[in-house]
Scaffold this motif. Structure first.
Motif, PDB file in Angstrom:
ATOM      1  N   TRP A  69      -5.991  -5.661  -1.578  1.00  0.00           N
ATOM      2  CA  TRP A  69      -6.141  -4.447  -2.394  1.00  0.00           C
ATOM      3  C   TRP A  69      -6.855  -3.346  -1.628  1.00  0.00           C
ATOM      4  O   TRP A  69      -6.455  -2.172  -1.689  1.00  0.00           O
ATOM      5  CB  TRP A  69      -6.913  -4.776  -3.679  1.00  0.00           C
ATOM      6  CG  TRP A  69      -6.078  -5.456  -4.719  1.00  0.00           C
ATOM      7  CD1 TRP A  69      -6.176  -6.754  -5.124  1.00  0.00           C
ATOM      8  CD2 TRP A  69      -4.991  -4.893  -5.458  1.00  0.00           C
ATOM      9  NE1 TRP A  69      -5.219  -7.032  -6.071  1.00  0.00           N
ATOM     10  CE2 TRP A  69      -4.490  -5.907  -6.309  1.00  0.00           C
ATOM     11  CE3 TRP A  69      -4.398  -3.632  -5.495  1.00  0.00           C
ATOM     12  CZ2 TRP A  69      -3.417  -5.697  -7.174  1.00  0.00           C
ATOM     13  CZ3 TRP A  69      -3.328  -3.424  -6.366  1.00  0.00           C
ATOM     14  CH2 TRP A  69      -2.852  -4.432  -7.191  1.00  0.00           C
ATOM     15  N   THR A 102      -4.514  -1.890   0.902  1.00  0.00           N
ATOM     16  CA  THR A 102      -3.437  -1.111   0.302  1.00  0.00           C
ATOM     17  C   THR A 102      -3.889   0.302  -0.043  1.00  0.00           C
ATOM     18  O   THR A 102      -3.328   1.295   0.441  1.00  0.00           O
ATOM     19  CB  THR A 102      -2.933  -1.816  -0.975  1.00  0.00           C
ATOM     20  OG1 THR A 102      -2.364  -3.077  -0.602  1.00  0.00           O
ATOM     21  CG2 THR A 102      -1.878  -0.982  -1.672  1.00  0.00           C
ATOM     22  N   PHE A 103      -4.900   0.415  -0.875  1.00  0.00           N
ATOM     23  CA  PHE A 103      -5.307   1.741  -1.338  1.00  0.00           C
ATOM     24  C   PHE A 103      -6.059   2.523  -0.268  1.00  0.00           C
ATOM     25  O   PHE A 103      -5.860   3.726  -0.100  1.00  0.00           O
ATOM     26  CB  PHE A 103      -6.151   1.596  -2.611  1.00  0.00           C
ATOM     27  CG  PHE A 103      -5.347   1.104  -3.777  1.00  0.00           C
ATOM     28  CD1 PHE A 103      -4.452   1.948  -4.419  1.00  0.00           C
ATOM     29  CD2 PHE A 103      -5.446  -0.204  -4.198  1.00  0.00           C
ATOM     30  CE1 PHE A 103      -3.680   1.488  -5.479  1.00  0.00           C
ATOM     31  CE2 PHE A 103      -4.677  -0.668  -5.255  1.00  0.00           C
ATOM     32  CZ  PHE A 103      -3.795   0.172  -5.902  1.00  0.00           C
ATOM     33  N   VAL A 111      -3.432   3.901   2.350  1.00  0.00           N
ATOM     34  CA  VAL A 111      -2.641   5.070   1.950  1.00  0.00           C
ATOM     35  C   VAL A 111      -3.458   6.347   2.071  1.00  0.00           C
ATOM     36  O   VAL A 111      -3.031   7.337   2.690  1.00  0.00           O
ATOM     37  CB  VAL A 111      -2.127   4.915   0.502  1.00  0.00           C
ATOM     38  CG1 VAL A 111      -1.484   6.215   0.032  1.00  0.00           C
ATOM     39  CG2 VAL A 111      -1.114   3.786   0.428  1.00  0.00           C
ATOM     40  N   PHE A 167       3.043  -4.060  -1.701  1.00  0.00           N
ATOM     41  CA  PHE A 167       1.922  -4.918  -2.102  1.00  0.00           C
ATOM     42  C   PHE A 167       1.736  -4.886  -3.617  1.00  0.00           C
ATOM     43  O   PHE A 167       1.544  -5.921  -4.259  1.00  0.00           O
ATOM     44  CB  PHE A 167       0.641  -4.480  -1.411  1.00  0.00           C
ATOM     45  CG  PHE A 167      -0.554  -5.320  -1.774  1.00  0.00           C
ATOM     46  CD1 PHE A 167      -0.768  -6.547  -1.154  1.00  0.00           C
ATOM     47  CD2 PHE A 167      -1.444  -4.911  -2.750  1.00  0.00           C
ATOM     48  CE1 PHE A 167      -1.861  -7.333  -1.495  1.00  0.00           C
ATOM     49  CE2 PHE A 167      -2.540  -5.689  -3.096  1.00  0.00           C
ATOM     50  CZ  PHE A 167      -2.750  -6.903  -2.466  1.00  0.00           C
ATOM     51  N   ILE A 168       1.805  -3.701  -4.208  1.00  0.00           N
ATOM     52  CA  ILE A 168       1.645  -3.569  -5.654  1.00  0.00           C
ATOM     53  C   ILE A 168       2.752  -4.327  -6.383  1.00  0.00           C
ATOM     54  O   ILE A 168       2.503  -5.046  -7.359  1.00  0.00           O
ATOM     55  CB  ILE A 168       1.644  -2.080  -6.060  1.00  0.00           C
ATOM     56  CG1 ILE A 168       0.394  -1.383  -5.505  1.00  0.00           C
ATOM     57  CG2 ILE A 168       1.691  -1.924  -7.582  1.00  0.00           C
ATOM     58  CD1 ILE A 168       0.433   0.126  -5.612  1.00  0.00           C
ATOM     59  N   PHE A 224       2.514   3.427   5.829  1.00  0.00           N
ATOM     60  CA  PHE A 224       1.383   2.951   5.038  1.00  0.00           C
ATOM     61  C   PHE A 224       1.688   3.031   3.537  1.00  0.00           C
ATOM     62  O   PHE A 224       1.262   2.167   2.771  1.00  0.00           O
ATOM     63  CB  PHE A 224       0.129   3.765   5.373  1.00  0.00           C
ATOM     64  CG  PHE A 224      -0.534   3.358   6.668  1.00  0.00           C
ATOM     65  CD1 PHE A 224      -1.914   3.312   6.772  1.00  0.00           C
ATOM     66  CD2 PHE A 224       0.210   3.026   7.778  1.00  0.00           C
ATOM     67  CE1 PHE A 224      -2.528   2.945   7.963  1.00  0.00           C
ATOM     68  CE2 PHE A 224      -0.381   2.655   8.973  1.00  0.00           C
ATOM     69  CZ  PHE A 224      -1.764   2.610   9.070  1.00  0.00           C
ATOM     70  N   SER A 225       2.416   4.043   3.117  1.00  0.00           N
ATOM     71  CA  SER A 225       2.761   4.178   1.695  1.00  0.00           C
ATOM     72  C   SER A 225       3.733   3.096   1.253  1.00  0.00           C
ATOM     73  O   SER A 225       3.585   2.516   0.170  1.00  0.00           O
ATOM     74  CB  SER A 225       3.358   5.567   1.425  1.00  0.00           C
ATOM     75  OG  SER A 225       2.423   6.582   1.701  1.00  0.00           O
ATOM     76  N   SER A 257      -0.341  -5.139   4.709  1.00  0.00           N
ATOM     77  CA  SER A 257      -1.554  -4.676   4.021  1.00  0.00           C
ATOM     78  C   SER A 257      -2.802  -5.322   4.599  1.00  0.00           C
ATOM     79  O   SER A 257      -3.832  -4.666   4.777  1.00  0.00           O
ATOM     80  CB  SER A 257      -1.465  -4.972   2.515  1.00  0.00           C
ATOM     81  OG  SER A 257      -0.478  -4.192   1.905  1.00  0.00           O
ATOM     82  N   ASN A 312     -12.496   0.531  -0.123  1.00  0.00           N
ATOM     83  CA  ASN A 312     -12.526  -0.259   1.108  1.00  0.00           C
ATOM     84  C   ASN A 312     -13.861  -0.976   1.260  1.00  0.00           C
ATOM     85  O   ASN A 312     -13.920  -2.166   1.582  1.00  0.00           O
ATOM     86  CB  ASN A 312     -12.277   0.640   2.312  1.00  0.00           C
ATOM     87  CG  ASN A 312     -12.294  -0.129   3.619  1.00  0.00           C
ATOM     88  OD1 ASN A 312     -11.389  -0.896   3.909  1.00  0.00           O
ATOM     89  ND2 ASN A 312     -13.342   0.064   4.403  1.00  0.00           N
ATOM     90  N   ALA A 372       1.956  -0.121   0.777  1.00  0.00           N
ATOM     91  CA  ALA A 372       1.199  -0.136  -0.483  1.00  0.00           C
ATOM     92  C   ALA A 372       2.114  -0.410  -1.673  1.00  0.00           C
ATOM     93  O   ALA A 372       1.781  -1.200  -2.569  1.00  0.00           O
ATOM     94  CB  ALA A 372       0.487   1.199  -0.667  1.00  0.00           C
ATOM     95  N   SER A 411     -11.388   6.119  -1.791  1.00  0.00           N
ATOM     96  CA  SER A 411     -10.839   5.212  -0.782  1.00  0.00           C
ATOM     97  C   SER A 411     -11.954   4.506  -0.021  1.00  0.00           C
ATOM     98  O   SER A 411     -11.895   3.293   0.221  1.00  0.00           O
ATOM     99  CB  SER A 411      -9.960   5.992   0.190  1.00  0.00           C
ATOM    100  OG  SER A 411      -9.523   5.174   1.248  1.00  0.00           O
TER     101      SER A 411
END
Length: 407
Positions: A340, A343-344, A347, A395-396, A388-389, A197, A105, A392, A101
């Protein structure tokens, strides 16, 4: 201000004292980077009111998550970065996930800084994009090389100057007679969710908290003050810039790096002022991200002392090269990099700190002078993870074309 002599087990990471101002400036510097430059563009379809809603939601929940990390760090004798804290309290899998992560980031940030600085210096100086990026990167790397104390000092001065520049350009925007707030005050909920996101990305600074804890061991009760103050200032700045930009340009004319269109709407002086602010914003964030990435690599791979020349060289190469490859290989755009990474990173940064603080309360080395209050109860922790999940997942799906994208 009373200082405490805390017993600390120094390892590869050394204890370096930071002041409250320096610590808060690191938070502001870490957050006010590429994200603030892309927010106007990211929110141009959803509208500014929806952006403000998500900035409040993401800001409050991310601050809670950062405070979880702060308590975890203060309960641990040995200065550790997020991967080390996660391994101690969650296990190897948690350590690996949070390191991934941090890397996602950091690389997302660096792609945005690389492309953004290249675009700006191309506009201001007529340089090729790659040359502008290189000109920006070299002084950034020098400060990261010098370490935490140098970063704190430079963040203090640059963040203060950055706020002054921003105040000048925002006031000029609304006094120019060209701004129309109605251009920003609209809402389209079709594009609302994916904007979360980008808001999350703008606040992801959990990776900086162990650095602050390391620098504030002598004044531990001031650590949460620095975090909350830094996040509050961040939220104000994140809200004001898109309002000013959209009010001037409207949704149709805003650019991915917002200050380009912003400056052009006000004239040559504003073009330079706005883009100097943008460069300062990306530079302060680069220092925080680069310094954290360096110490995370040291912590994760159990390398020698962080001041070892070979160690620092390896870490900085790992920080600088991937963004150039991704940016100039045409693999990812400025705003997509932000989305991106948000998002990741969001989470993982929402789940792991919850697990860490709960375990640290049972198995920590120290009973700290400060610990989290009501906002660490299971209900709040669960809401953070769910929000937050879901952001994500949306967004995906939006990137896959299943649901509407925010941009």
């Amino acid at each position: 201000m009373e200082e405490k002599n805390v017993q600390v087990e120094e390892g590869a990471l050394k204890v370096t004292k930071l002041t409250l101002y320096e610590a808060a400036a690191i938070i502001v510097g870490a957050n006010i980077g590429s994200g603030i430059l892309g927010l106007a563009y990211s929110s141009r379809k959803a509208g500014w009111p929806i952006l403000v809603l998500w900035l409040i939601v993401a800001g409050v929940f991310t601050t809670f998550s950062m405070l979880y990390v702060a308590e975890t760090a203060l309960r641990t004798k040995k200065p550790l970065q997020l991967p080390g804290l996660a391994q101690k309290y969650v296990g190897k899998l948690g350590s690996v996930l949070i390191f991934i992560s941090v890397c996602a980031n950091s690389i997302g940030c660096m792609v945005a800084y690389t492309t953004g600085s290249g675009n700006i210096l191309c506009t201001l100086l007529g340089l090729p994009n790659w040359a502008g990026s290189l000109l920006f990167t070299v002084p950034c790397v020098l400060v990261v090389w010098l370490g935490l104390k140098a970063t704190g000092l430079w963040e203090k001065f640059m963040s203060t100057g950055m706020v002054v520049l921003l105040a000048v350009i925002v006031l000029a925007s609304f006094l120019s007679g060209k701004a129309d707030v109605s251009r920003a005050i609209y809402s389209d909920w079709t594009y609302a969710v994916p904007l979360l996101s980008s808001a999350i990305f703008c606040y992801i600074a959990q990776y900086a908290v162990p650095e602050l804890a390391r620098g504030m061991r002598h004044i531990p009760k001031k650590l949460p003050v620095a975090i909350v103050a830094g996040m509050f200032v961040t939220g104000i700045l994140l809200a004001v810039v898109p309002l000013a930009v959209l009010s001037l340009t409207g949704a149709d004319d805003v650019t991915e790096v917002a200050t380009l269109a912003w400056g052009q709407a006000l004239g040559t002086w504003a073009l330079y002022t706005a883009n100097i602010f943008a460069l300062c914003a990306m530079m302060t964030s680069y220092w925080a991200v680069g310094g954290s990435m360096l110490t995370n690599i040291v912590d994760m791979f159990k390398l020698k002392n962080e001041h070892d020349t070979k160690t620092r060289l390896i870490a900085i190469i790992c920080t600088v090269l991937p963004p150039f490859i991704l940016a100039y290989g045409g693999f990812v755009s400025f705003v997509d990099a932000i989305g991106w990474a948000g998002t990741f990173g969001g989470v993982i940064m929402s789940i792991i700190p919850v697990l860490m603080v709960n375990k640290a309360r049972k198995e920590g080395d120290i009973e700290p002078e400060w610990k989290c209050g009501w906002y660490a109860n299971p209900l709040i922790q669960g809401i953070i993870i769910v929000v937050f999940s879901l952001a994500a997942i949306y967004f995906i799906c939006s990137m896959a074309g299943i649901l509407p994208a925010g941009w």
